[in-house]
Design a protein around this motif. Structure first.
Motif, PDB file in Angstrom:
ATOM      1  N   LEU A   1       0.969  -1.241   0.099  1.00 57.86           N
ATOM      2  CA  LEU A   1      -0.216  -0.308  -0.338  1.00 57.86           C
ATOM      3  C   LEU A   1       1.138   0.990   0.455  1.00 57.86           C
ATOM      4  CD1 LEU A   1      -2.652  -1.294   2.731  1.00 57.86           C
ATOM      5  CD2 LEU A   1      -3.207  -1.068  -0.019  1.00 57.86           C
ATOM      6  N   HIS A   2       2.347   0.999   0.523  1.00 61.73           N
ATOM      7  CA  HIS A   2       2.459   2.127   0.761  1.00 61.73           C
ATOM      8  C   HIS A   2       3.421   2.694  -0.739  1.00 61.73           C
ATOM      9  CE1 HIS A   2       3.548   3.702   4.909  1.00 61.73           C
ATOM     10  NE2 HIS A   2       3.259   3.202   5.239  1.00 61.73           N
ATOM     11  N   THR A   3       3.797   1.598  -1.556  1.00 60.48           N
ATOM     12  CA  THR A   3       4.591   1.659  -3.324  1.00 60.48           C
ATOM     13  C   THR A   3       3.644   2.658  -3.292  1.00 60.48           C
ATOM     14  OG1 THR A   3       5.413  -0.562  -2.009  1.00 60.48           O
ATOM     15  CG2 THR A   3       5.241   0.050  -4.543  1.00 60.48           C
ATOM     16  N   PHE A   4       2.043   1.804  -3.478  1.00 59.63           N
ATOM     17  CA  PHE A   4       1.100   2.013  -4.638  1.00 59.63           C
ATOM     18  C   PHE A   4       0.908   4.088  -3.785  1.00 59.63           C
ATOM     19  CE2 PHE A   4      -1.738  -2.154  -4.275  1.00 59.63           C
ATOM     20  CZ  PHE A   4      -0.881  -2.368  -5.140  1.00 59.63           C
ATOM     21  N   ARG A   5       1.216   4.164  -3.009  1.00 62.80           N
ATOM     22  CA  ARG A   5       0.893   5.915  -3.052  1.00 62.80           C
ATOM     23  C   ARG A   5       1.974   5.981  -3.102  1.00 62.80           C
ATOM     24  NH1 ARG A   5       1.127   8.374   3.212  1.00 62.80           N
ATOM     25  NH2 ARG A   5       3.319   7.416   4.087  1.00 62.80           N
ATOM     26  N   GLN A   6       3.042   6.006  -3.172  1.00 64.01           N
ATOM     27  CA  GLN A   6       4.246   6.274  -3.224  1.00 64.01           C
ATOM     28  C   GLN A   6       4.230   6.287  -5.568  1.00 64.01           C
ATOM     29  OE1 GLN A   6       6.563   8.026  -2.241  1.00 64.01           O
ATOM     30  NE2 GLN A   6       7.051   9.401  -3.684  1.00 64.01           N
ATOM     31  N   GLN A   7       3.704   5.893  -5.558  1.00 67.80           N
ATOM     32  CA  GLN A   7       3.540   5.757  -7.918  1.00 67.80           C
ATOM     33  C   GLN A   7       2.048   6.991  -8.008  1.00 67.80           C
ATOM     34  OE1 GLN A   7       2.960   1.326  -8.612  1.00 67.80           O
ATOM     35  NE2 GLN A   7       2.367   2.832 -10.920  1.00 67.80           N
ATOM     36  N   LEU A   8       1.834   7.014  -7.009  1.00 70.11           N
ATOM     37  CA  LEU A   8       0.255   7.792  -7.216  1.00 70.11           C
ATOM     38  C   LEU A   8       0.744   9.318  -7.028  1.00 70.11           C
ATOM     39  CD1 LEU A   8      -2.765   6.080  -5.509  1.00 70.11           C
ATOM     40  CD2 LEU A   8      -2.459   6.663  -8.021  1.00 70.11           C
ATOM     41  N   THR A   9       1.598   9.376  -5.754  1.00 72.25           N
ATOM     42  CA  THR A   9       2.524  10.533  -4.994  1.00 72.25           C
ATOM     43  C   THR A   9       2.882  10.489  -6.729  1.00 72.25           C
ATOM     44  OG1 THR A   9       2.247  10.443  -2.985  1.00 72.25           O
ATOM     45  CG2 THR A   9       3.808  12.011  -4.159  1.00 72.25           C
ATOM     46  N   ASP A  10       3.772  10.136  -6.910  1.00 72.15           N
ATOM     47  CA  ASP A  10       5.249  11.011  -7.793  1.00 72.15           C
ATOM     48  C   ASP A  10       4.207  11.034  -8.780  1.00 72.15           C
ATOM     49  OD1 ASP A  10       7.454   9.973  -6.446  1.00 72.15           O
ATOM     50  OD2 ASP A  10       7.483   8.339  -7.192  1.00 72.15           O
ATOM     51  N   THR A  11       3.331  10.148  -9.574  1.00 78.98           N
ATOM     52  CA  THR A  11       2.306  11.040 -10.720  1.00 78.98           C
ATOM     53  C   THR A  11       2.098  11.832 -10.398  1.00 78.98           C
ATOM     54  OG1 THR A  11       1.826   8.264 -11.489  1.00 78.98           O
ATOM     55  CG2 THR A  11       0.648  10.410 -12.051  1.00 78.98           C
ATOM     56  N   LEU A  12       0.940  12.039  -9.441  1.00 74.32           N
ATOM     57  CA  LEU A  12       0.628  13.879  -9.366  1.00 74.32           C
ATOM     58  C   LEU A  12       1.866  14.885  -9.181  1.00 74.32           C
ATOM     59  CD1 LEU A  12      -1.660  12.289  -6.661  1.00 74.32           C
ATOM     60  CD2 LEU A  12      -2.837  13.643  -8.322  1.00 74.32           C
ATOM     61  N   LYS A  13       2.842  14.644  -8.844  1.00 80.31           N
ATOM     62  CA  LYS A  13       3.656  16.122  -9.052  1.00 80.31           C
ATOM     63  C   LYS A  13       3.904  16.159 -10.333  1.00 80.31           C
ATOM     64  CE  LYS A  13       6.053  14.635  -3.896  1.00 80.31           C
ATOM     65  NZ  LYS A  13       6.902  14.127  -3.641  1.00 80.31           N
ATOM     66  N   GLN A  14       4.719  14.778 -11.385  1.00 72.92           N
ATOM     67  CA  GLN A  14       4.456  14.949 -12.653  1.00 72.92           C
ATOM     68  C   GLN A  14       3.962  15.946 -13.714  1.00 72.92           C
ATOM     69  OE1 GLN A  14       6.058  11.566 -14.019  1.00 72.92           O
ATOM     70  NE2 GLN A  14       6.860  12.826 -16.746  1.00 72.92           N
ATOM     71  N   ALA A  15       2.408  15.295 -13.367  1.00 75.03           N
ATOM     72  CA  ALA A  15       1.232  15.668 -13.503  1.00 75.03           C
ATOM     73  C   ALA A  15       0.886  17.641 -13.581  1.00 75.03           C
ATOM     74  CB  ALA A  15       0.103  14.329 -13.999  1.00 75.03           C
ATOM     75  N   PHE A  16       0.574  17.564 -12.432  1.00 75.97           N
ATOM     76  CA  PHE A  16       0.634  18.972 -11.680  1.00 75.97           C
ATOM     77  C   PHE A  16       1.813  19.763 -10.768  1.00 75.97           C
ATOM     78  CE2 PHE A  16      -2.704  15.641 -11.710  1.00 75.97           C
ATOM     79  CZ  PHE A  16      -3.716  17.079 -12.839  1.00 75.97           C
ATOM     80  N   PRO A  17       2.308  20.216 -11.634  1.00 71.80           N
ATOM     81  CA  PRO A  17       3.831  20.605 -10.327  1.00 71.80           C
ATOM     82  C   PRO A  17       3.396  21.742  -9.359  1.00 71.80           C
ATOM     83  CG  PRO A  17       4.384  21.153 -12.982  1.00 71.80           C
ATOM     84  CD  PRO A  17       3.142  20.196 -12.924  1.00 71.80           C
ATOM     85  N   GLN A  18       2.721  21.813  -9.488  1.00 71.75           N
ATOM     86  CA  GLN A  18       1.543  23.131  -8.786  1.00 71.75           C
ATOM     87  C   GLN A  18       1.287  22.201  -6.961  1.00 71.75           C
ATOM     88  OE1 GLN A  18       2.579  26.275  -8.195  1.00 71.75           O
ATOM     89  NE2 GLN A  18       2.837  26.040 -10.090  1.00 71.75           N
ATOM     90  N   ILE A  19       0.968  21.008  -7.200  1.00 68.95           N
ATOM     91  CA  ILE A  19       0.776  20.226  -6.132  1.00 68.95           C
ATOM     92  C   ILE A  19       1.117  20.940  -4.906  1.00 68.95           C
ATOM     93  CG2 ILE A  19       1.819  18.234  -6.820  1.00 68.95           C
ATOM     94  CD1 ILE A  19      -1.016  16.629  -6.522  1.00 68.95           C
ATOM     95  N   VAL A  20       0.058  20.415  -3.738  1.00 73.53           N
ATOM     96  CA  VAL A  20       0.036  20.555  -2.680  1.00 73.53           C
ATOM     97  C   VAL A  20      -0.025  19.301  -1.516  1.00 73.53           C
ATOM     98  CG1 VAL A  20       0.422  21.994  -0.239  1.00 73.53           C
ATOM     99  CG2 VAL A  20       0.985  23.069  -2.402  1.00 73.53           C
ATOM    100  N   PHE A  21       0.458  18.536  -1.011  1.00 75.36           N
ATOM    101  CA  PHE A  21      -0.092  17.875  -0.412  1.00 75.36           C
ATOM    102  C   PHE A  21      -0.465  17.855   1.562  1.00 75.36           C
ATOM    103  CE2 PHE A  21       2.000  15.643  -3.331  1.00 75.36           C
ATOM    104  CZ  PHE A  21       0.775  14.514  -3.766  1.00 75.36           C
ATOM    105  N   ASN A  22      -2.363  18.568   1.379  1.00 79.22           N
ATOM    106  CA  ASN A  22      -2.868  18.893   2.552  1.00 79.22           C
ATOM    107  C   ASN A  22      -2.785  17.988   3.870  1.00 79.22           C
ATOM    108  OD1 ASN A  22      -3.486  20.970   0.888  1.00 79.22           O
ATOM    109  ND2 ASN A  22      -5.273  19.254   0.688  1.00 79.22           N
ATOM    110  N   HIS A  23      -0.757  17.266   4.300  1.00 79.83           N
ATOM    111  CA  HIS A  23      -1.027  16.129   5.274  1.00 79.83           C
ATOM    112  C   HIS A  23       0.076  15.269   4.880  1.00 79.83           C
ATOM    113  CE1 HIS A  23      -1.757  12.384   3.188  1.00 79.83           C
ATOM    114  NE2 HIS A  23      -2.572  13.065   2.989  1.00 79.83           N
ATOM    115  N   SER A  24       0.820  15.627   6.535  1.00 78.91           N
ATOM    116  CA  SER A  24       2.188  14.387   6.080  1.00 78.91           C
ATOM    117  C   SER A  24       1.860  12.783   6.015  1.00 78.91           C
ATOM    118  CB  SER A  24       3.150  14.694   7.749  1.00 78.91           C
ATOM    119  OG  SER A  24       4.269  14.106   7.766  1.00 78.91           O
ATOM    120  N   PHE A  25       3.294  12.054   5.663  1.00 77.37           N
ATOM    121  CA  PHE A  25       2.946  11.061   4.866  1.00 77.37           C
ATOM    122  C   PHE A  25       3.320  10.626   5.743  1.00 77.37           C
ATOM    123  CE2 PHE A  25       2.942  11.190   0.026  1.00 77.37           C
ATOM    124  CZ  PHE A  25       1.653  12.095  -0.047  1.00 77.37           C
ATOM    125  N   ASP A  26       4.540  10.893   6.890  1.00 72.80           N
ATOM    126  CA  ASP A  26       4.618  10.535   8.563  1.00 72.80           C
ATOM    127  C   ASP A  26       3.446   9.861   9.247  1.00 72.80           C
ATOM    128  OD1 ASP A  26       7.208  10.872   7.107  1.00 72.80           O
ATOM    129  OD2 ASP A  26       7.713  13.268   8.790  1.00 72.80           O
TER     130      ASP A  26
END
Length: 766
Positions: free
Chosen positions: A285-310
Motif C-alpha cells: 500500500l505504501h508503494t501504491f501511494r508513492q507511485q500515485l504521488t510521483d504521478t501527481l507531482k509530475q502531472a501537476f507541478p503546483q500540487i500541495v499535499f495537505n497532510h504529512s505522510f509520516d
C-alpha cells in the motif's frame, strides 16, 4: 444522444464507500438463499443462522483484539456512535445526579477534525438528557495531531472524550498509546470513544490492551455492503440500548439481525485474518501511494499535499492544486473516469474542508482540497491505470491552455471573447480579442496568477490592461505579481488604469477610455463600496449620437452591484451616499439588459443586468426610479450592512442580501435522456454542452452538440441577447452545473432554456 467514452472506471474514493468484494456479495446472496432463518428461532434453520452470526462476531473480536469486550452488530458507524455516546452520557448523568453535581460546569470533548456525526450526536444527547455540558473541540496542529496540553487542561472536568483513530479526509492517525496516557493521567474515569471506521484493515488494533470504552466500525468502508457495522464496548463499560424491542443481540440491540450483511462482513474478516488474502499488505500500500504521488507531482507541478505522510495511512492522499478549484479537478478526473472526492463525501455541498481549516492550512488549500483514497483490495494494475489516466488528464489541461506546454503552443484553438475564472466566490474576468491577440484582465486574483500567466503565454496574448475595480478587503490583488511575471511596463494609477488613456464626453460628463483592438474600455468612477471603486465598460467605439448604453457589451462593476444585493458600505473608506450617486450614474450609462460582471458571485449566477436586479432588489429599484432619497437610502443601507455582522466568520463578505430581496427561482424544464432524444428529433431544440474543453479531450464528446464551457457562459449570453427565445438544453457530467447555468440564463431572460437531469452520467446508465 451518444457519448463515446468507453474507459472503465477507476474508483479512488474508498473513504466514502467501497464496492462490495465479489466474495462478500456471493456470501450475502448465499445467506439470503440458504441461511435465511431468524437467529432467534430454535429450529435448525434458525440455529444455522445464529451460528453464522456468532462466527462473524468471533472473527470481529479477533481482528480488533477485543478479548472480553462486547461486539454488537449495528447498521453502521452512525448507530455505533449513538450507542457509545448515549451509553456514556446516561451513566455520566446518573453519576452527576447521585452526587448532586448536575448543575456544575462540565465538558464534552471531541477532536476538531472529527467526523460531523460525533459533535452532532454529542449535541443531541447532551440536550435530550438535560446534562447541558459545554461541548468543546480539541484543537489540532498543522499535522492533524490532537493538542495533548489542551486535553490535560480540560479532561479533569470532562464527562466524555471522543477521538478518531484515522481521519476520513486526510488519513492522519493518532498515537493511541500516547493519547491514552494523556487522557488517563488527566482523568481516569472519563468515558473515551475512538472512531475506528477508517482504521479497520489499515492499522493494527488491539483494543483490549487499551482503556478505550467504545469503538464504532462500518462495513461499507471495507468492501462489505452498506447497512452492516459493529461497535466495541469495553468490558464493564456502561451500556444503554439505542434500540429496544425484541431483545436481540442479548438484549443489547433489538431488531432482527442483518444476516446477509453479517455473511458479507464475515468474508471481509476472513480476508483480514488469512495469510493468503486479496488484500495488499502494508508495504504494498505504501508503494501504491508513492507511485500515485510521483504521478501527481509530475502531472501537476503546483500540487500541495495537505497532510504529512509520516502520520497518515498510505491509502489516503489529500491534495490541492494552486489555481484550480476542487470542483474543476473533480470534473477533470471524472472525465477521465477516475472517481475522487472533494474532502469528505458526507460534506459534498460544503465549499471548504473544516478538517483542513482546523489544521490551520491556507484557505485556498481548504477550498481546493481533493481526497484520493483506495482500499487494501487495490491492485497494481489499477494503480498503473490510474497513473496513466492522471497523466492523460494533465495533458488535457495542457491542450486547453490551463497548463503550459511551450512546445505545442501553435496547436491551440484561439480563445476569443470573455472568460470568467473563479476562486471561491471571487471572480477574475479575462477578455481576449483573437484577431489582434490583445487581452485585458479585470480583478486578477492572487491564487490564479500562475493560471492567468499560463493562459497568456499559451495563447500568445499581449496584455493591454490589468485593472482592479477597487482595493479589495478580502484579498490582495494578483496584479503586482502578474505584472512582474509578464514584464509589463508603463505608468498606471493605484488600480492599474493606464495614465495614457484617452477621453470622451457624454451628457456633459467626461470619461476616460483605452482601446483594446476595435473596442473601448471605458472607466466610470463609481465610489461607494470603497472610495476608489470604479466600473469598467467594454463597448464599441462611441461615435456621433451613439451612447454607452447602446454600445456596451459588458460592465465590470466590481462590488457595486452584486447579484441580489449591493456592495457593503460599512468599510472605513465606504460611503452609502456616494453609492447612491454611483447607482444613478450606472443606470444612465447602461442599458437595462447590459450584462454586469461582478467581482463576487456568491450564488453561482455568473452575471446579471439592471432589469433582473430591480425585480428582486427593492433598494436598487428605488434608487433607479428616484423613489427614495439619499438619506433614506443611507439609513436602509446601514440596516442591510448590519446583517453582515453575523455572516462574516472567517471570510469578509462584500455584500449582504436585503431581507426578502430574493424572488423564487422559476423551475427549469428537465429532460431525461429518453425525452431529450425525442425532442432532438421532433423540434428545434439545440444541445449545449457546458463542460470545459479539457473534458472533451478525455473522450467525452457528445453527438450534435455545441460546446459552451461554463467559464464562457457570460460571453454566450451576450452573443445571444437578441435570441433569447431559442430552445437550448444544457448538458454536463452530472446535471448539477447545467441546472445552475440554466437557472442563471432563465433569470436573465432566456425563457426556453432547459437542462438534462442527471447529465450524461445517468444518460449513459440508462
Amino acid at each position: 444522444m451518444n457519448n463515446n467514452n468507453n474507459l472503465s472506471q477507476i474508483y479512488l474514493d474508498a473513504n466514502a464507500t467501497t464496492p462490495v468484494l465479489p466474495q462478500a456479495a456471493n456470501a450475502a446472496m448465499s445467506a439470503m438463499e440458504h441461511l435465511f432463518g431468524n437467529p432467534s428461532s430454535s429450529h435448525i434453520t434458525g440455529l444455522r443462522a445464529k451460528n453464522l452470526m456468532e462466527q462473524t462476531r468471533a472473527k470481529a473480536k479477533q481482528i480488533i483484539g477485543s478479548a472480553n469486550g462486547k461486539i454488537i452488530f449495528t447498521s453502521g458507524a452512525t448507530e455505533g456512535i449513538q450507542t457509545a455516546i448515549l451509553s456514556a452520557l446516561v451513566s455520566a448523568r446518573t453519576r452527576l445526579v447521585s452526587s448532586a453535581q448536575l448543575g456544575e460546569d462540565f465538558y464534552l470533548l471531541y477532536g476538531a477534525t472529527e467526523h460531523k456525526a460525533v459533535p452532532e450526536s454529542l449535541k443531541h444527547w447532551n440536550a435530550i438528557l438535560g446534562i447541558n455540558a459545554k461541548i468543546i473541540a480539541i484543537p489540532v496542529d498543522r499535522q492533524g495531531n490532537l493538542d495533548h496540553a489542551f486535553i490535560s487542561t480540560y479532561a479533569p472536568k470532562s464527562l466524555m472524550i471522543c477521538t478518531m483513530a484515522v481521519n476520513n479526509e486526510t488519513g492522519v492517525y493518532q498515537d493511541i498509546s500516547r493519547l491514552e496516557h494523556t487522557i488517563r493521567h488527566a482523568n481516569p474515569d472519563i468515558f473515551w470513544m475512538v472512531d475506528c471506521v477508517q482504521a479497520l484493515g489499515k492499522i493494527s488494533l488491539n483494543l483490549a490492551q487499551t482503556s478505550i470504552d467504545y469503538a464504532p466500525f462500518s462495513g461499507h468502508k471495507l468492501y462489505a455492503p452498506k447497512g452492516i457495522g459493529f461497535v466495541y464496548i469495553r468490558e464493564n463499560a456502561p451500556f444503554t440500548p439505542v434500540i429496544a424491542g425484541g431483545g436481540q443481540e442479548s438484549g443489547l440491540r433489538s431488531g432482527t439481525e442483518n444476516l446477509p450483511g453479517m455473511a458479507a462482513i464475515n468474508v471481509i474478516f476472513e480476508q483480514l485474518i488469512a495469510e493468503e488474502s486479496c488484500f495488499a499488505d502494508h508495504q504494498t500500500l505504501h508503494t501504491f501511494r508513492q507511485q500515485l504521488t510521483d504521478t501527481l507531482k509530475q502531472a501537476f507541478p503546483q500540487i500541495v499535499f495537505n497532510h504529512s505522510f509520516d502520520n497518515s495511512v498510505p491509502t489516503t492522499l489529500n491534495f490541492a492544486i494552486k489555481g484550480f478549484s476542487s470542483k474543476e479537478i473533480m470534473d477533470l478526473f471524472d472525465a477521465a473516469n477516475i472517481r475522487v472526492s472533494s474532502g469528505s463525501a458526507c460534506s459534498s455541498k460544503v465549499t471548504r474542508s473544516f478538517v483542513l481549516d482546523a489544521m490551520g492550512l491556507p484557505a485556498w488549500q481548504s477550498e481546493s482540497a481533493i481526497r484520493l483514497s483506495f482500499g487494501p483490495a487495490m491492485t497494481q494494475d489499477e494503480v498503473n491505470q490510474a497513473c496513466d489516466r492522471i497523466s492523460s488528464a494533465a495533458n488535457a489541461l495542457t491542450q486547453s491552455c490551463m497548463v503550459l506546454d511551450s512546445a505545442n503552443m501553435n496547436d491551440k484553438t484561439p480563445l476569443n471573447g470573455l472568460v470568467q475564472l473563479r476562486s471561491g466566490a471571487s471572480c477574475t474576468w479575462i477578455y481576449v480579442d483573437a484577431p489582434s491577440k490583445q487581452a485585458f484582465i479585470i480583478d486578477p486574483l492572487p491564487e490564479l496568477t500562475e493560471r492567468l500567466d499560463t493562459l497568456l503565454q499559451c495563447q500568445q496574448l499581449t496584455l493591454v490592461a490589468l485593472i482592479d475595480t477597487h482595493g479589495h478587503a478580502d484579498h490582495i490583488s494578483g496584479r503586482e505579481l502578474l505584472t512582474l511575471k509578464r514584464g509589463i511596463t508603463g505608468h498606471t494609477d493605484a488600480l492599474g488604469w493606464p495614465q495614457t488613456s484617452l477621453t470622451f464626453t457624454e451628457n456633459n460628463q467626461q470619461f476616460e477610455y483605452i482601446t483594446v483592438a476595435d473596442k473601448w474600455l471605458v472607466k466610470v468612477p463609481t465610489p461607494g463600496h470603497t472610495a476608489d471603486s470604479i466600473s469598467l465598460l467594454l463597448c464599441h467605439p462611441i461615435t456621433g449620437s451613439q451612447t454607452l448604453a447602446n454600445n456596451t457589451l459588458f460592465a465590470f462593476c466590481g462590488d457595486t452591484i452584486l447579484m441580489g444585493t449591493l456592495g457593503r458600505t460599512n468599510f472605513e473608506s465606504s460611503s452609502a451616499k456616494a453609492m447612491y450617486a454611483s447607482i444613478e450614474l450606472l443606470s444612465a450609462v447602461l442599458a437595462p439588459q447590459s450584462l454586469i460582471c461582478p467581482s463576487h458571485d456568491y450564488q453561482h449566477e455568473f452575471a446579471t443586468h439592471l432589469t433582473a436586479e430591480c425585480l428582486r432588489n427593492t433598494l436598487l429599484q428605488q434608487v433607479i426610479q428616484g423613489t427614495i432619497s439619499v438619506d433614506e437610502f443611507v439609513s436602509h443601507k446601514a440596516k442591510i450592512d448590519s446583517q453582515l455582522n453575523d455572516q462574516i466568520g472567517t471570510e469578509i463578505l462584500c455584500g449582504a442580501l436585503p431581507a426578502g430581496s430574493c424572488h423564487k427561482v422559476t423551475p427549469i424544464t428537465e429532460y431525461s435522456a429518453a425525452s431529450l432524444d425525442v425532442a432532438l428529433n421532433t423540434s428545434k431544440v439545440k444541445l449545449i454542452d457546458i463542460r470545459e474543453p479539457h473534458e472533451y479531450a478525455l473522450q467525452h464528446s457528445l453527438d450534435s452538440c455545441e460546446n459552451v464551457p461554463l467559464t464562457r457562459l457570460v460571453q454566450f449570453m451576450q452573443q445571444h441577447q437578441h435570441d433569447k427565445r431559442s430552445e437550448w438544453v444544457l448538458v454536463c457530467r452530472s446535471g448539477s452545473r447545467s441546472l445552475v447555468a440554466a437557472q442563471a440564463m432563465h433569470r436573465l431572460g432566456f425563457t426556453n432554456v432547459a437542462h438534462l437531469k442527471g447529465g450524461y452520467a445517468l444518460a449513459n446508465a440508462s
